[in-house]
Design an enzyme around this catalytic site. Structure first.
Site, PDB file in Angstrom:
ATOM      1  N   ASP A  18      -1.271   9.459  12.280  1.00  0.00           N
ATOM      2  CA  ASP A  18      -0.034   8.683  12.348  1.00  0.00           C
ATOM      3  C   ASP A  18      -0.324   7.315  11.733  1.00  0.00           C
ATOM      4  OD1 ASP A  18       2.544   7.875  12.744  1.00  0.00           O
ATOM      5  OD2 ASP A  18       2.625   8.362  14.864  1.00  0.00           O
TER       6      ASP A  18
HETATM    7  C1  BGC Z   1       5.684   7.280  13.694  1.00  0.00           C
HETATM    8  C2  BGC Z   1       5.714   8.628  13.031  1.00  0.00           C
HETATM    9  C3  BGC Z   1       6.244   8.500  11.630  1.00  0.00           C
HETATM   10  C4  BGC Z   1       5.363   7.525  10.870  1.00  0.00           C
HETATM   11  C5  BGC Z   1       5.767   7.340   9.423  1.00  0.00           C
HETATM   12  C6  BGC Z   1       4.979   6.234  12.844  1.00  0.00           C
HETATM   13  O1  BGC Z   1       5.156   4.974  13.351  1.00  0.00           O
HETATM   14  O2  BGC Z   1       5.042   7.397  14.947  1.00  0.00           O
HETATM   15  O3  BGC Z   1       6.496   9.507  13.793  1.00  0.00           O
HETATM   16  O4  BGC Z   1       6.289   9.742  11.008  1.00  0.00           O
HETATM   17  O5  BGC Z   1       5.451   6.267  11.516  1.00  0.00           O
HETATM   18  O6  BGC Z   1       6.951   6.667   9.299  1.00  0.00           O
END
Ligand code: BGC
Length: 755
Positions: free
Chosen positions: A299
């Site tokens: 993530d």
């Molecule tokens: C979130 C994810 C997301 C990623 C990219 C993160 O902050 O937890 O769910 O896909 O950002 O935007």
């Protein structure tokens, strides 16, 4: 002579370098190579790559203009381009548009030595340009075809805008509505959550990733992110392996079985180890047990955050943890690009580990067909014709009306189209709030409730007042709203949360209506006019005494581009509401976490009364306001003749239960028939009081009846024994069928399982 030889050697060397450099890695484009298997093609590309280029493939950065998380990396606007040219970037997130992605792809394919196409990723969470209901809402349709069709439209639109990859579905089970990301998932149940995970993956990925408009799906966040302590986002998760396996893991597993191409690791620590460095989760379970073959992306910054968790002293250590856990791609951490090369040179990470990760990433690019056509999704003409087209908007309306849940109706709904309607409230004409979280690329002028109702009944007998803002203390406009209500036959009162009160990092400590909205409702009720309360929110809301005082309640969640049209169809009876809750609505936040598949305890409170030493609060019972699986219709369904074809079955056998469902009301309608099972005694292990094991959404015209059948399979009766081995054990099971998870709504019979 010596010099000429040296010169010759030098020119020969240069020629070789130039030749190798101009060998397109996707030179897998030659006829001969096209007949090779993907594995052979991956190997032939891998052989051409330097260590730096391999690390480049393992690196993903965000479009610096559109960050979806805190930005610790200072990337100049243009520097992504420089990195692509140098072969140091394999994937970009948060970039959209057929033209823009084409220009970036041209740099990768024409100007980098290795010429490997880029992968463009984006959070297509509930639609792209055409916004669909938030995932928690569409889950309430219990309609797998509708859910898959929403993701198909999302794939059609996002691929037309240059994208190859969505960071969805989010399948984290959530039992705590304080957690803002409950809006992004399917609710509290692992069985339903698994079915929905599968439908979403199939919707995004289509039949074959090579097909036009198929995009890679990414199941997230692995694992157990939804159990954040106290519902506070990013918070610690600590649970038994039993709970992990029984409740939290099944939807990820279902997505993997459905062929999801990628997995995202999670932010939380899990039982003391940050999930993004957890070998237990990401290797032992995901790879070895589930056999996941695709690639894993971290993530946003979650590898670096291993340091903040206090489990690694610096980026070197964090990188080693992530590599040992088998995270293949670094999303916006700058760990792999900055640290991996040195770690390999020092022997702390092996080249084989790097190769494994790169292989998985290249495989996905081959599977999408990018090596054969890197511009597969870079057609701006197509982009114009697909985004927000008529068919997509029609689908959005269809899914939106199926997502609405009728929570209460004292003979008020549906409304007459000739009634004088006052539409009141801060959510009545609030375009910004209709989309909910993760929709900032979506169409920003959705149909509001006011315009939807106006489209349906015209403006001559429609009046409007805002009443108050969503979340402020000013009561100044309430008096005017009351005067508008007095002038109408019926009031449609639109209350709830703003779009940014749920979603990532938007946890709340209260589930009440924000600001002075409850006061607005009370003042309007004093007029004596019949009130339909229309709720817009990204999580269950506690309405307190208003539940009893208002005659009708419609839960609409956040319905997206066609929100107002969907509401109008339901309000005036053109569509008979059919949604059922997939998450429990508590009476008060003090009951949280509250969910239907709880354990019995050693001292259950059976009748809801406060007496003796049993498990309940002194100031509130254990029953929720609205249970899981609950939702009304304008018609009535009667359940009868619940039967099983055998009262005892061998543990490897199957049984069939059947129930007759009759539409005894005065409207055609759809009903979601639910099957629950309770294992009454398991050896040394307590089992939930009931677990959803099947459902069927049926359509019944007025007066029609149907026999609904469910097969009881050994898998439905299985549980994790004392050693966490899944077994079917002889004994008695209670089989329940009905219209919600509440005991009073269920017919029961017994099934004995024998050796
Ligand atoms: C979130 C994810 C997301 C990623 C990219 C993160 O902050 O937890 O769910 O896909 O950002 O935007």
């Amino acid at each position: 002579m010596k010099n000429t030889l040296k010169k010759k050697k030098y020119y020969l060397a240069i020629l070789c370098v130039v030749l190798v450099a101009s060998l397109p890695a996707y030179g897998a484009m030659t006829k001969k190579s096209k007949t090779k298997s993907i594995e052979q093609r991956v190997d032939s590309v891998l052989r051409l790559m330097t260590l730096e280029e391999k690390i480049g493939q393992m690196t993903q950065l965000s479009n610096p203009n559109i960050p979806t998380g805190p930005t610790y990396i200072s990337v100049e606007k243009a520097s992504n381009v420089a990195l692509i040219r140098e072969g140091k970037l394999g994937s970009i997130l948060n970039i959209t548009g057929a033209d823009l992605t084409r220009r970036m792809q041209e740099v990768a394919v024409n100007e980098s030595r290795i010429k490997i196409p880029l992968l463009f990723g984006f959070d297509v969470i509930h639609g792209f340009k055409t916004v669909f209901p938030i995932p928690l809402a569409s889950a309430c349709s219990w309609d797998m075809a509708a859910i898959a069709s929403a993701e198909r439209v999302a794939a059609l639109e996002s691929s037309a805008a240059g994208l190859h990859w969505t960071f969805a579905p989010m399948v984290d089970i959530a039992r705590d509505p304080r957690w803002g990301r409950i809006a992004e998932g399917a609710g509290e149940d692992p069985f339903l959550g698994s079915a929905i995970a599968k439908a979403r993956v199939q919707g995004f990925q289509g039949k074959n990733l090579r097909d036009d408009a198929s995009i890679l799906a990414c199941v997230k966040h692995f694992a157990a992110y939804g159990n954040a302590e106290a519902g506070r986002d990013y918070n610690t998760t600590d649970m038994s392996e039993r709970l992990l396996r029984e409740i939290y893991l099944p939807p990820y597993k279902a997505a993997i079985d459905a062929g999801v191409a990628t997995v995202m690791s999670s932010f939380n620590e899990f039982n003391g180890t940050p999930a993004s460095g957890s070998k237990f989760l990401l290797t032992d379970i995901l790879r070895n047990e589930y056999g996941f073959k695709g690639f894993v992306v971290s993530d946003w910054n979650s590898i670096s955050e291993i340091i903040t968790h206090g489990a690694a002293k610096d980026k070197n250590e964090a990188t080693i943890f992530a590599m040992n856990a088998n995270i293949d791609m670094d999303m916006q951490n700058n760990c792999y690009p900055k640290k991996l090369k040195q770690l390999v040179e020092e022997g702390k990470v092996t080249v084989e580990q790097v190769n494994k990760a790169v292989r998985r990433i290249l495989r996905a690019k081959f599977e999408l067909g990018l090596f054969d056509n890197p511009y597969k999704y870079c057609d701006s003409k197509k982009e114009k014709s697909v985004l927000l087209n008529k068919e997509n908007l029609a689908k959005a309306l269809d899914v939106a009306k199926r997502s609405i849940v009728l929570l209460k109706n004292d003979n008020l709904l549906p409304l007459s189209k000739t009634a004088k309607v006052a539409i009141i409230g801060p959510l009545a004409d609030a375009p910004k709030e209709m989309n909910g979280c993760w929709a900032w690329y979506g169409e920003q002028s959705p149909v509001t409730f006011l315009s939807g109702v106006r489209n349906k009944i015209g403006s001559s007998h429609l009046i409007y007042a805002k009443g108050c803002n969503i979340n402020d203390a000013t009561t100044d406009s309430i008096a005017y709203a009351v005067s508008v209500a007095k002038d109408a036959d019926v009031v449609v009162l639109c209350v709830g949360e703003s779009g940014d009160m749920s979603g990532e990092s938007n946890s709340r400590t209260s589930l009440d209506l924000p600001g002075v909205q409850s006061l607005l409702v009370k003042e309007i009720l004093k007029t004596g006019k019949p009130v339909v309360l229309v709720m817009t929110n990204g999580r269950p809301i506690t309405l307190g005494s208003l539940n009893d005082s208002v005659p009708a309640i419609l839960e609409t969640w956040q319905l997206g581009t066609r929100a107002g049209d969907a509401l109008a169809e339901v309000l005036f009876g053109d569509y008979n509401p059919s949604g059922k809750l997939t998450t429990t609505f508590p009476i008060t936040i003090g009951q949280v976490p509250i969910y239907y598949n709880h354990k019995n305890t050693g001292r259950p409170n059976i009748d809801g009364k406060r007496q003796g030493y049993n498990s309940r609060y002194i100031d509130c019972g254990n029953f929720p306001q609205y249970p899981f699986g609950f939702g009304l219709s304008y018609t009535k369904f009667e359940y009868s003749d619940f039967k099983i074809d055998k009262s005892s079955m061998a543990k490897t056998d199957k049984a069939t239960v059947s129930v007759v469902v009759k539409n005894t009301g005065s409207y055609d309608g759809e009903e979601i028939v639910q099957l629950y099972i309770r294992d009454l005694v398991a050896y040394g292990v307590s089992r939930p009081v009931k677990e959803l094991k099947g459902f069927d959404k049926i359509t019944l015209t007025k007066g029609e009846q149907k026999t609904v059948r469910f097969q009881i399979t050994p898998e439905m009766l299985a549980y994790y024994d004392l050693n966490l081995k899944k077994i079917v054990e002889p004994g008695d099971f209670s089989i329940m069928v009905g219209c919600s998870s509440a005991d009073k709504d269920l017919l029961k019979l017994n099934l004995t399982v024998i050796e």
